[in-house]
Write a protein that holds these residues in place. Structure first.
Motif, PDB file in Angstrom:
ATOM      1  N   GLU A 267      36.471  49.940  39.254  1.00  0.00           N
ATOM      2  CA  GLU A 267      37.496  50.201  38.230  1.00  0.00           C
ATOM      3  C   GLU A 267      38.049  48.892  37.689  1.00  0.00           C
ATOM      4  N   ASN A 268      38.370  47.977  38.611  1.00  0.00           N
ATOM      5  CA  ASN A 268      38.888  46.666  38.198  1.00  0.00           C
ATOM      6  C   ASN A 268      37.882  45.939  37.309  1.00  0.00           C
ATOM      7  N   ALA A 269      36.608  45.958  37.728  1.00  0.00           N
ATOM      8  CA  ALA A 269      35.576  45.217  36.994  1.00  0.00           C
ATOM      9  C   ALA A 269      35.419  45.771  35.580  1.00  0.00           C
ATOM     10  N   ALA A 270      35.383  47.090  35.462  1.00  0.00           N
ATOM     11  CA  ALA A 270      35.196  47.689  34.134  1.00  0.00           C
ATOM     12  C   ALA A 270      36.395  47.357  33.236  1.00  0.00           C
ATOM     13  N   GLU A 271      37.589  47.387  33.802  1.00  0.00           N
ATOM     14  CA  GLU A 271      38.785  47.096  33.013  1.00  0.00           C
ATOM     15  C   GLU A 271      38.801  45.620  32.573  1.00  0.00           C
ATOM     16  N   LEU A 272      38.454  44.728  33.504  1.00  0.00           N
ATOM     17  CA  LEU A 272      38.433  43.302  33.153  1.00  0.00           C
ATOM     18  C   LEU A 272      37.352  43.028  32.111  1.00  0.00           C
ATOM     19  N   ALA A 273      36.197  43.652  32.265  1.00  0.00           N
ATOM     20  CA  ALA A 273      35.112  43.446  31.296  1.00  0.00           C
ATOM     21  C   ALA A 273      35.566  43.882  29.901  1.00  0.00           C
ATOM     22  N   ARG A 274      36.245  45.023  29.851  1.00  0.00           N
ATOM     23  CA  ARG A 274      36.724  45.544  28.554  1.00  0.00           C
ATOM     24  C   ARG A 274      37.695  44.554  27.915  1.00  0.00           C
ATOM     25  N   ARG A 275      38.602  44.018  28.720  1.00  0.00           N
ATOM     26  CA  ARG A 275      39.588  43.079  28.170  1.00  0.00           C
ATOM     27  C   ARG A 275      38.930  41.754  27.780  1.00  0.00           C
ATOM     28  N   LEU A 276      38.012  41.283  28.627  1.00  0.00           N
ATOM     29  CA  LEU A 276      37.352  40.004  28.335  1.00  0.00           C
ATOM     30  C   LEU A 276      36.563  40.079  27.036  1.00  0.00           C
ATOM     31  N   TRP A 331      41.618  34.039  42.073  1.00  0.00           N
ATOM     32  CA  TRP A 331      40.166  34.121  42.223  1.00  0.00           C
ATOM     33  C   TRP A 331      39.717  32.962  43.105  1.00  0.00           C
ATOM     34  N   VAL A 332      38.855  33.245  44.057  1.00  0.00           N
ATOM     35  CA  VAL A 332      38.391  32.190  44.958  1.00  0.00           C
ATOM     36  C   VAL A 332      37.146  31.541  44.354  1.00  0.00           C
ATOM     37  N   PRO A 333      37.159  30.235  44.131  1.00  0.00           N
ATOM     38  CA  PRO A 333      35.932  29.591  43.642  1.00  0.00           C
ATOM     39  C   PRO A 333      34.966  29.412  44.812  1.00  0.00           C
ATOM     40  N   ALA A 334      34.034  30.311  44.934  1.00  0.00           N
ATOM     41  CA  ALA A 334      33.126  30.287  46.093  1.00  0.00           C
ATOM     42  C   ALA A 334      31.887  31.101  45.762  1.00  0.00           C
ATOM     43  N   THR A 335      30.807  30.787  46.478  1.00  0.00           N
ATOM     44  CA  THR A 335      29.598  31.588  46.312  1.00  0.00           C
ATOM     45  C   THR A 335      29.775  32.900  47.082  1.00  0.00           C
ATOM     46  N   SER A 336      28.735  33.710  47.055  1.00  0.00           N
ATOM     47  CA  SER A 336      28.728  35.037  47.664  1.00  0.00           C
ATOM     48  C   SER A 336      29.578  36.007  46.842  1.00  0.00           C
ATOM     49  N   LEU A 337      29.658  37.234  47.302  1.00  0.00           N
ATOM     50  CA  LEU A 337      30.245  38.306  46.509  1.00  0.00           C
ATOM     51  C   LEU A 337      30.465  39.517  47.411  1.00  0.00           C
ATOM     52  N   GLY A 367      37.242  41.967  43.172  1.00  0.00           N
ATOM     53  CA  GLY A 367      37.699  42.560  44.422  1.00  0.00           C
ATOM     54  C   GLY A 367      38.651  43.720  44.206  1.00  0.00           C
ATOM     55  N   VAL A 368      39.478  43.957  45.190  1.00  0.00           N
ATOM     56  CA  VAL A 368      40.304  45.172  45.190  1.00  0.00           C
ATOM     57  C   VAL A 368      41.789  44.878  44.914  1.00  0.00           C
ATOM     58  N   GLU A 369      42.092  43.661  44.458  1.00  0.00           N
ATOM     59  CA  GLU A 369      43.493  43.324  44.168  1.00  0.00           C
ATOM     60  C   GLU A 369      43.990  44.132  42.971  1.00  0.00           C
ATOM     61  N   ASP A 370      45.263  43.937  42.653  1.00  0.00           N
ATOM     62  CA  ASP A 370      45.822  44.587  41.472  1.00  0.00           C
ATOM     63  C   ASP A 370      45.200  43.967  40.215  1.00  0.00           C
ATOM     64  N   VAL A 371      44.721  44.807  39.322  1.00  0.00           N
ATOM     65  CA  VAL A 371      43.983  44.307  38.158  1.00  0.00           C
ATOM     66  C   VAL A 371      44.853  43.427  37.258  1.00  0.00           C
ATOM     67  N   GLU A 372      46.152  43.700  37.211  1.00  0.00           N
ATOM     68  CA  GLU A 372      47.023  42.887  36.343  1.00  0.00           C
ATOM     69  C   GLU A 372      47.128  41.458  36.877  1.00  0.00           C
ATOM     70  N   ASP A 373      47.210  41.318  38.193  1.00  0.00           N
ATOM     71  CA  ASP A 373      47.247  39.978  38.786  1.00  0.00           C
ATOM     72  C   ASP A 373      45.941  39.231  38.500  1.00  0.00           C
ATOM     73  N   LEU A 374      44.829  39.949  38.649  1.00  0.00           N
ATOM     74  CA  LEU A 374      43.531  39.327  38.387  1.00  0.00           C
ATOM     75  C   LEU A 374      43.431  38.886  36.926  1.00  0.00           C
ATOM     76  N   TRP A 375      43.909  39.748  36.057  1.00  0.00           N
ATOM     77  CA  TRP A 375      43.829  39.458  34.620  1.00  0.00           C
ATOM     78  C   TRP A 375      44.686  38.235  34.263  1.00  0.00           C
ATOM     79  N   ASP A 377      45.592  35.780  36.060  1.00  0.00           N
ATOM     80  CA  ASP A 377      44.975  34.554  36.580  1.00  0.00           C
ATOM     81  C   ASP A 377      43.778  34.143  35.718  1.00  0.00           C
ATOM     82  N   LEU A 378      42.987  35.125  35.310  1.00  0.00           N
ATOM     83  CA  LEU A 378      41.816  34.825  34.474  1.00  0.00           C
ATOM     84  C   LEU A 378      42.226  34.288  33.117  1.00  0.00           C
TER      85      LEU A 378
END
Ligand SMILES: Cc1ncc(COP(=O)(O)O)c(C=O)c1O
Length: 388
Positions: A267-276, A331-337, A367-375, A377-378
């Motif tokens: 859900e977070n990913a789809a929402e962020l993709a839409r906004r981006l 967002w953590v700058p790191a490899t893996s996922l 990840g599973v954080e609150d999408v507004e916080d992720l947004w 920061d991005l």
């Protein structure tokens, strides 16, 4: 002790099955969780019979609950096979390729898997053919172009998120006498079940979503064919890339919340993709949920979710991407996922990444954080990229 049999999964939704799979019997006083047995060897006298537990490299009850749970989630008829890492599972499955035959691989895939495929090619006279796996005609032509024994799919691919038509490729591969292996790490069995679409083997980096907390390296292979199970198991037995007991335990513990984590992250990913997609400082964004994704329609019908990896090319090119990775705080700058925490990296920081992956491409594991916080920061990171 007995565990839930994989067939139980056909009667339960994955959300329930992930919680109940691999539990000990409900005898009074029995533990709710399977125990970890720390023993390298087992008492035994006389002839060793198939199925006996004798030595931990060859099998231990500590692996079994996770192996059954993974098999149930992927709807595999045989139990799963856990390996020391995703790459150990990938290597075992790549070895199903017959010497002197053709191995068809995606032009974009997890880079170590491609390195392993090419090394196998050099050593065993295998003709390794790279194709755009989203282009089904090209995949079919590659299969028909030589005596193909294995078609390797990763879908969506790492990091370009191309989506293959598993059903069509499997049908063509089988008609040509070839096996299909699918790396299902990005989708997880919650969003895609390749064995039901005709694939022969599924491999996973359990280190990612299945374990889910960026604290374990583990892999798995799954199949519904007894013959392939025996082949893969023999490769594990003699290759020796076996799972540690604590890793298996941690992965099963993580797996209990897989459906919740995947649902929220998707859900977070789809929402962020839409906004981006609407943000002026974004040059390109890709996620299978977006109508602009070239295989959006295929993903919509083949998958039951779009996954939670997206890619982003910010303004400012490579320097902009690096500036974004340095500017973000959440967002953590790191490899893996696939962990609960959101992370990102510029994939071309690895020399071995395919040169056709753009230099400025950031892979985001949502990840599973609150999408507004992720947004928020991005957005700060995009501003930093635009200032470069
Ligand atoms: C799609 C995919 N397959 C396989 C692997 C390898 O897994 P591991 O790191 O557990 O060996 C990775 C790791 O990044 C991956 O992304």
């Amino acid at each position: 002790m007995t565990h839930q049999h994989p067939s139980t999964s056909s009667r339960l939704s994955p959300a329930t099955y992930a919680v109940v799979a691999g539990r000990p019997d409900r005898a009074d006083g029995a533990p709710v969780n399977p125990p970890v047995v720390l023993s390298s060897t087992y008492v035994g006298r006389g002839e060793v019979r198939p199925g006996d537990t004798v030595y931990t490299r060859l099998g231990t009850e500590t692996w079994e609950p996770l192996e059954e749970a993974l098999a149930g989630l992927e709807r595999a008829a045989e139990p799963g096979l856990v390996f020391a890492s995703g790459m150990a599972a990938v290597s075992a499955a790549l070895e199903l390729t017959r010497p002197g035959s053709r191995l068809v691989v995606p032009q974009h895939a997890y880079h170590a898997a491609l390195v392993a495929a090419h090394r196998l090619g050099e050593r065993s006279g295998v003709d390794v053919v790279e194709v755009d796996i989203a282009d089904t005609d090209a995949v079919l032509a590659a299969i028909a172009g030589g005596p193909t024994s294995v078609v390797w799919l990763e879908t969506p691919t790492n990091p370009m998120l191309e989506v293959a038509d598993i059903r069509a490729v499997s049908a063509a591969a089988h008609a040509a006498g070839a096996l299909v292996v699918v790396d299902n790490t990005f989708a997880t069995p919650l969003a895609q079940r390749p064995l039901e679409l005709g694939a022969d083997v599924v491999v996973h980096s359990v280190s990612k979503y299945l374990a889910g907390h960026s604290d374990v390296i583990l892999g798995a292979a799954l199949t519904s064919s007894r013959e392939l199970y025996d082949e893969l198991r023999l490769r594990r037995d003699i290759g020796g890339a076996v799972a540690g007991p604590w890793e298996t335990w941690l992965a099963l513990r993580g797996l209990r919340t897989l459906p919740l984590r995947v649902e929220r992250a998707q859900e977070n990913a789809a929402e962020l993709a839409r906004r981006l997609a609407e943000h002026p400082d974004v040059v390109a964004v890709s996620h299978p949920s977006l109508p602009s994704h070239p295989q959006h329609e295929r993903a919509r019908t083949q998958m039951s979710g779009y996954g939670s990896i997206l890619t982003l090319r910010p303004r400012g090119g490579r320097a902009g991407a690096d500036a974004l990775a340095s500017a973000v705080r959440l967002w953590v700058p790191a490899t893996s996922l696939g962990g609960v925490e959101s992370s990102l990296e510029r994939r071309r920081r690895f020399d071995s990444e395919a040169p056709t992956v753009p230099e400025d491409l950031l892979r985001l594991s949502v990840g599973v954080e609150d999408v507004e916080d992720l947004w928020a920061d991005l957005v700060g990171g995009l501003a930093a990229a635009a200032r470069v």
